[in-house]
Design an enzyme around this catalytic site. Structure first.
Site, PDB file in Angstrom:
ATOM      1  N   GLU A  40       0.870  -1.175   0.000  1.00  0.00           N
ATOM      2  CA  GLU A  40       0.000   0.000   0.000  1.00  0.00           C
ATOM      3  C   GLU A  40       0.905   1.221   0.000  1.00  0.00           C
ATOM      4  OE1 GLU A  40      -3.004   0.609   2.933  1.00  0.00           O
ATOM      5  OE2 GLU A  40      -3.790  -1.406   2.695  1.00  0.00           O
ATOM      6  N   TYR A  63     -10.997  -4.218   2.979  1.00  0.00           N
ATOM      7  CA  TYR A  63     -10.107  -3.787   4.056  1.00  0.00           C
ATOM      8  C   TYR A  63     -10.982  -3.556   5.282  1.00  0.00           C
ATOM      9  CZ  TYR A  63      -6.309  -0.916   6.156  1.00  0.00           C
ATOM     10  OH  TYR A  63      -5.330  -0.394   6.963  1.00  0.00           O
ATOM     11  N   ASP A  67      -6.162   9.374   9.199  1.00  0.00           N
ATOM     12  CA  ASP A  67      -4.781   9.117   9.574  1.00  0.00           C
ATOM     13  C   ASP A  67      -4.467   9.681  10.954  1.00  0.00           C
ATOM     14  OD1 ASP A  67      -4.365   7.986   7.070  1.00  0.00           O
ATOM     15  OD2 ASP A  67      -3.823   9.909   6.173  1.00  0.00           O
TER      16      ASP A  67
END
Length: 263
Positions: free
Chosen positions: A49, A175, A60
């Site tokens: 990734e 994911y 994040d």
């Protein structure tokens, strides 16, 4: 069949789980990032990734945010990220590369030019965290038409009503975000994750990969055992942020990959 599909087919034949490693393009600088990326397959990474640095990230945590800031300060751009992938492909034509980031840089470039450039650079899939399924015509559908997988995130708050919509146009793998919150903020617990992975797998034939909150070989092994593999990002990026050499980072990555492959 994409490189991602081929990789999971190979792993199934080998009765192994996937290990996915996240690194930020251009962190701490372009040359060092390229060296680290080139070292990942030999360290046991099945899928890379590659984060695209962005000024205003949402999911994040501090570790990845700081990596993005370092990369931007060093001059990293979307074009240079694609150039990193193109350079990587000179030595490795089999390890899948998934670009992970936000839609704004892609929109600014133009969807069609971006997809053409990404495909020619050797990108295999996209994770664009701020485009919901309701916006699939914007990028997801064109990406799949261009031969790129579009990987969607499912989370602990993705309920049974929402999940089919999330899975509708997903390809490559799903994911699963193992914790609520931002990257690097908590440690994932296999006991909490296992029923969620089973719930997702009951509604799709796609592999389910677990990410967020995995820092040790033991955690990688426990998460891979209950899913089709695992992703480690913040823990790897933290080592890069300490200024470790590519060899030292690769040795740490190998310990994580070995853990996942033991599952």
């Amino acid at each position: 069949m994409t490189r991602i599909d081929a990789t999971f087919e190979r792993l199934r034949a080998e009765k192994k789980k996937a290990f996915v490693a996240y690194v930020m393009a251009g962190d701490p600088d372009e040359a060092a990032a390229c060296e680290i990326m080139r070292a990942l397959p030999a360290a046991g990474v099945d899928i890379i990734e590659l984060g695209v640095p962005f000024t205003d990230p949402m999911a994040d945590g501090p570790t990845i945010q700081l990596a993005g800031q370092r990369a931007l300060a060093a001059g990293m751009t979307l074009q240079k990220t694609l150039d990193m992938a193109r350079d990587f492909r000179k030595q490795d034509d089999s390890t899948p590369i998934v670009l992970m980031g936000y839609y704004n840089p892609i929109f600014s470039r133009g969807v069609e030019p971006f997809l053409a450039d990404a495909k020619s650079a050797g990108i295999d899939g996209l994770i664009v965290v701020d485009l919901p399924p309701e916006e699939d015509d914007e990028l997801c559908i064109p990406a799949q038409q261009a031969g790129l997988n579009f990987i969607r995130l499912a989370t602990p708050t993705t309920d049974d009503k929402r999940l089919p919509k999330v899975l509708e146009n997903t390809s490559g793998f799903v994911y699963y975000v193992s914790i609520t919150g931002i990257t690097g903020s908590a440690e994932a617990q296999a006991g909490d994750v296992e029923p969620e992975v089973a719930r997702i797998k009951s509604q799709t034939d796609l592999p389910v990969i677990v990410g967020f909150g995995i820092r040790t070989p033991e955690a990688a092994e426990s998460m891979a055992r209950i899913a089709d593999g695992c992703v480690v990002g913040s823990a790897i990026v933290s080592e890069i942020g300490k200024g470790q050499s590519a060899d030292t980072v690769a040795a740490y990555v190998k310990s994580l990959a070995d853990g996942a492959h033991r599952a």
